[in-house]
Design a protein around this motif. Sequence first.
Motif, PDB file in Angstrom:
ATOM      1  N   LEU A   1     -31.555  58.090  83.554  1.00 40.13           N
ATOM      2  CA  LEU A   1     -32.309  59.243  83.076  1.00 40.13           C
ATOM      3  C   LEU A   1     -31.922  59.554  81.633  1.00 40.13           C
ATOM      4  O   LEU A   1     -30.837  59.181  81.177  1.00 40.13           O
ATOM      5  CB  LEU A   1     -32.005  60.468  83.952  1.00 40.13           C
ATOM      6  CG  LEU A   1     -32.406  60.398  85.424  1.00 40.13           C
ATOM      7  CD1 LEU A   1     -31.815  61.585  86.183  1.00 40.13           C
ATOM      8  CD2 LEU A   1     -33.911  60.369  85.594  1.00 40.13           C
ATOM      9  N   ASN A   2     -32.803  60.238  80.906  1.00 37.17           N
ATOM     10  CA  ASN A   2     -32.402  60.810  79.632  1.00 37.17           C
ATOM     11  C   ASN A   2     -32.097  62.291  79.843  1.00 37.17           C
ATOM     12  O   ASN A   2     -32.084  62.769  80.977  1.00 37.17           O
ATOM     13  CB  ASN A   2     -33.488  60.588  78.572  1.00 37.17           C
ATOM     14  CG  ASN A   2     -34.843  61.138  79.004  1.00 37.17           C
ATOM     15  OD1 ASN A   2     -34.932  62.032  79.851  1.00 37.17           O
ATOM     16  ND2 ASN A   2     -35.913  60.610  78.427  1.00 37.17           N
ATOM     17  N   ARG A   3     -31.857  63.029  78.777  1.00 36.51           N
ATOM     18  CA  ARG A   3     -31.516  64.460  78.927  1.00 36.51           C
ATOM     19  C   ARG A   3     -32.632  65.233  79.617  1.00 36.51           C
ATOM     20  O   ARG A   3     -32.385  66.075  80.472  1.00 36.51           O
ATOM     21  CB  ARG A   3     -31.210  65.082  77.562  1.00 36.51           C
ATOM     22  CG  ARG A   3     -29.835  64.750  77.019  1.00 36.51           C
ATOM     23  CD  ARG A   3     -29.549  65.505  75.738  1.00 36.51           C
ATOM     24  NE  ARG A   3     -28.203  65.258  75.263  1.00 36.51           N
ATOM     25  CZ  ARG A   3     -27.127  65.960  75.608  1.00 36.51           C
ATOM     26  NH1 ARG A   3     -27.268  66.971  76.469  1.00 36.51           N
ATOM     27  NH2 ARG A   3     -25.944  65.678  75.116  1.00 36.51           N
ATOM     28  N   GLN A   4     -33.863  64.951  79.221  1.00 36.93           N
ATOM     29  CA  GLN A   4     -34.996  65.638  79.831  1.00 36.93           C
ATOM     30  C   GLN A   4     -35.083  65.315  81.315  1.00 36.93           C
ATOM     31  O   GLN A   4     -35.322  66.193  82.151  1.00 36.93           O
ATOM     32  CB  GLN A   4     -36.287  65.232  79.121  1.00 36.93           C
ATOM     33  CG  GLN A   4     -37.536  65.895  79.678  1.00 36.93           C
ATOM     34  CD  GLN A   4     -38.809  65.410  79.001  1.00 36.93           C
ATOM     35  OE1 GLN A   4     -38.754  64.753  77.954  1.00 36.93           O
ATOM     36  NE2 GLN A   4     -39.946  65.719  79.586  1.00 36.93           N
ATOM     37  N   GLY A   5     -34.870  64.055  81.655  1.00 34.69           N
ATOM     38  CA  GLY A   5     -34.917  63.652  83.060  1.00 34.69           C
ATOM     39  C   GLY A   5     -33.808  64.281  83.873  1.00 34.69           C
ATOM     40  O   GLY A   5     -34.019  64.699  85.017  1.00 34.69           O
ATOM     41  N   LEU A   6     -32.614  64.360  83.289  1.00 30.10           N
ATOM     42  CA  LEU A   6     -31.491  64.982  84.000  1.00 30.10           C
ATOM     43  C   LEU A   6     -31.757  66.464  84.233  1.00 30.10           C
ATOM     44  O   LEU A   6     -31.485  66.994  85.319  1.00 30.10           O
ATOM     45  CB  LEU A   6     -30.203  64.804  83.200  1.00 30.10           C
ATOM     46  CG  LEU A   6     -28.935  65.319  83.870  1.00 30.10           C
ATOM     47  CD1 LEU A   6     -28.639  64.540  85.144  1.00 30.10           C
ATOM     48  CD2 LEU A   6     -27.739  65.238  82.912  1.00 30.10           C
ATOM     49  N   ALA A   7     -32.309  67.134  83.236  1.00 31.85           N
ATOM     50  CA  ALA A   7     -32.628  68.553  83.395  1.00 31.85           C
ATOM     51  C   ALA A   7     -33.663  68.765  84.484  1.00 31.85           C
ATOM     52  O   ALA A   7     -33.597  69.715  85.268  1.00 31.85           O
ATOM     53  CB  ALA A   7     -33.114  69.130  82.067  1.00 31.85           C
ATOM     54  N   ALA A   8     -34.641  67.841  84.566  1.00 29.68           N
ATOM     55  CA  ALA A   8     -35.687  67.962  85.582  1.00 29.68           C
ATOM     56  C   ALA A   8     -35.142  67.694  86.976  1.00 29.68           C
ATOM     57  O   ALA A   8     -35.514  68.367  87.946  1.00 29.68           O
ATOM     58  CB  ALA A   8     -36.828  66.995  85.272  1.00 29.68           C
ATOM     59  N   GLU A   9     -34.242  66.707  87.104  1.00 32.84           N
ATOM     60  CA  GLU A   9     -33.723  66.323  88.411  1.00 32.84           C
ATOM     61  C   GLU A   9     -32.636  67.261  88.916  1.00 32.84           C
ATOM     62  O   GLU A   9     -32.516  67.501  90.118  1.00 32.84           O
ATOM     63  CB  GLU A   9     -33.168  64.891  88.351  1.00 32.84           C
ATOM     64  CG  GLU A   9     -34.205  63.817  88.097  1.00 32.84           C
ATOM     65  CD  GLU A   9     -35.095  63.593  89.298  1.00 32.84           C
ATOM     66  OE1 GLU A   9     -34.695  63.946  90.429  1.00 32.84           O
ATOM     67  OE2 GLU A   9     -36.213  63.068  89.111  1.00 32.84           O
ATOM     68  N   ALA A  10     -31.830  67.770  87.999  1.00 32.52           N
ATOM     69  CA  ALA A  10     -30.648  68.533  88.422  1.00 32.52           C
ATOM     70  C   ALA A  10     -30.635  69.961  87.894  1.00 32.52           C
ATOM     71  O   ALA A  10     -29.633  70.666  88.043  1.00 32.52           O
ATOM     72  CB  ALA A  10     -29.383  67.800  87.951  1.00 32.52           C
ATOM     73  N   GLY A  11     -31.745  70.404  87.300  1.00 28.15           N
ATOM     74  CA  GLY A  11     -31.756  71.729  86.686  1.00 28.15           C
ATOM     75  C   GLY A  11     -31.620  72.888  87.653  1.00 28.15           C
ATOM     76  O   GLY A  11     -31.124  73.946  87.292  1.00 28.15           O
ATOM     77  N   GLY A  12     -32.049  72.720  88.902  1.00 24.84           N
ATOM     78  CA  GLY A  12     -32.023  73.833  89.845  1.00 24.84           C
ATOM     79  C   GLY A  12     -30.811  73.856  90.753  1.00 24.84           C
ATOM     80  O   GLY A  12     -30.770  74.631  91.718  1.00 24.84           O
TER      81      GLY A  12
ATOM     82  N   LEU B   1     -27.570  59.789  87.237  1.00 29.23           N
ATOM     83  CA  LEU B   1     -26.949  59.207  86.054  1.00 29.23           C
ATOM     84  C   LEU B   1     -27.902  59.348  84.883  1.00 29.23           C
ATOM     85  O   LEU B   1     -29.087  59.039  85.002  1.00 29.23           O
ATOM     86  CB  LEU B   1     -26.628  57.729  86.293  1.00 29.23           C
ATOM     87  CG  LEU B   1     -26.175  56.928  85.072  1.00 29.23           C
ATOM     88  CD1 LEU B   1     -24.797  57.385  84.602  1.00 29.23           C
ATOM     89  CD2 LEU B   1     -26.167  55.431  85.371  1.00 29.23           C
ATOM     90  N   ALA B   2     -27.381  59.798  83.746  1.00 28.56           N
ATOM     91  CA  ALA B   2     -28.221  59.964  82.562  1.00 28.56           C
ATOM     92  C   ALA B   2     -27.482  59.478  81.335  1.00 28.56           C
ATOM     93  O   ALA B   2     -26.259  59.616  81.228  1.00 28.56           O
ATOM     94  CB  ALA B   2     -28.618  61.428  82.388  1.00 28.56           C
ATOM     95  N   ARG B   3     -28.231  58.899  80.417  1.00 27.81           N
ATOM     96  CA  ARG B   3     -27.679  58.593  79.102  1.00 27.81           C
ATOM     97  C   ARG B   3     -27.977  59.784  78.211  1.00 27.81           C
ATOM     98  O   ARG B   3     -29.133  60.106  77.931  1.00 27.81           O
ATOM     99  CB  ARG B   3     -28.313  57.325  78.532  1.00 27.81           C
ATOM    100  CG  ARG B   3     -27.707  56.899  77.205  1.00 27.81           C
ATOM    101  CD  ARG B   3     -28.404  55.684  76.651  1.00 27.81           C
ATOM    102  NE  ARG B   3     -27.876  55.304  75.344  1.00 27.81           N
ATOM    103  CZ  ARG B   3     -28.474  54.480  74.487  1.00 27.81           C
ATOM    104  NH1 ARG B   3     -29.648  53.935  74.821  1.00 27.81           N
ATOM    105  NH2 ARG B   3     -27.926  54.192  73.323  1.00 27.81           N
ATOM    106  N   LEU B   4     -26.924  60.444  77.763  1.00 22.17           N
ATOM    107  CA  LEU B   4     -27.077  61.682  77.005  1.00 22.17           C
ATOM    108  C   LEU B   4     -27.286  61.426  75.521  1.00 22.17           C
ATOM    109  O   LEU B   4     -27.727  62.316  74.791  1.00 22.17           O
ATOM    110  CB  LEU B   4     -25.847  62.573  77.225  1.00 22.17           C
ATOM    111  CG  LEU B   4     -25.559  62.945  78.688  1.00 22.17           C
ATOM    112  CD1 LEU B   4     -24.302  63.798  78.781  1.00 22.17           C
ATOM    113  CD2 LEU B   4     -26.745  63.654  79.317  1.00 22.17           C
ATOM    114  N   GLY B   5     -26.978  60.220  75.100  1.00 26.22           N
ATOM    115  CA  GLY B   5     -27.145  59.874  73.695  1.00 26.22           C
ATOM    116  C   GLY B   5     -26.073  58.885  73.281  1.00 26.22           C
ATOM    117  O   GLY B   5     -24.912  59.018  73.684  1.00 26.22           O
TER     118      GLY B   5
END
Length: 363
Positions: free
Chosen positions: A220-231, A278-282
């Motif tokens: 995932l990227n940052r946007q994907g991580l926020a969407a998957e784990a934001g809640g 798992l996400a690549r944050l940058g």
Amino acid sequence: MTELSVPTLQFTDFLVFGACAAIFLCNWLLRRQKTYFLCFGASYAVCAAMAVWFVDFGYYGSIWSPFGWSLAGATFWIGLRLFDGRPAVTAPMLGLFLLPTATHLLLTLAGGSPAAVNAGSTIAYAIHEAAAAAYVFRNSPARSPLRQLVAWALLAIALVICLPLLPLPEPSIRLSVIAIFIVDHITSILLTTAILALEAERAHAAVERMARTDALTGALNRQGLAAEAGGLTEAGIIIADLDHFKTINDRFGHAAGDAVLRDFAARASALLPEGGHLARLGGEEFGIVLPGRDHHATTYLAERLRRAVGSLPVPWKALSIPITVSIGVAMLKAGEDLTESLERADKALYDAKSAGRNRVRVA
């Protein structure tokens, strides 16, 4: 009036079938790799030819009639399977494809009356269409109204072609033949529209995945991580940073650096428990979110990850690239935003780097 309307409906049937064939074939010409469009187009092209040649709808007087219609249905079913990414044909499907023609032939050779031959061929073709509908019903996602629409349209075809077999007076039988034409019109439009909508839905989902996924590593990227784990309200947070990554790029080249990033993502994914993200944050920094995991479980996974990365160099052409990783751990607290816990894990990561790298620190 009824007699005059049959040729008219036959002509409009040809127009509808031909239009559907043209739509699918044009889509195939634009995207040749999507063979299912060719199958759908070929199916409707056969239907258009049958609409011109097969004058007496509702009656299979010639062996070419069940053969032509079952060929059209078989090609459409193959298209559905290819659309789903499945093998084009199975052994039971092959038997169903041949059933209408074989039934017609066997009943004719057995000396069956024209009515018996017609009834057998009709029922066999109805079974063929119902089986295609059953395939779509069985393989539809739980909430997919478009897939359900495709299945019901195929089932409607199977049911309506049997109407002329019912013990009805002559005027009603002719009306049932007209009903076949009308259902042909409606289901052709529904099937074509639904399949194109499913294709658009699939394309939208692919674009959405691309927007939320890191193209290099598949994480995932940052946007994907926020969407998957934001809640989430409770989770373990890990931030991992590959040590001396710039040196790897400078010494081995950026292509080698990309290989290292992909290898790390693969190793991290292999350790990820069910439900983890798992996400690549940058750059060379990755984040892991473990829903429902406590402090001990999160720290244990972080240490396993550190050992898994440092224990085996990354193969690159004829070389081996040794790598290590520094890791920061934090816990998502109740009422806390994911960004806040990531920041605390990042501070723990900084402590791990300051202490000499290749180690785990907990916030």
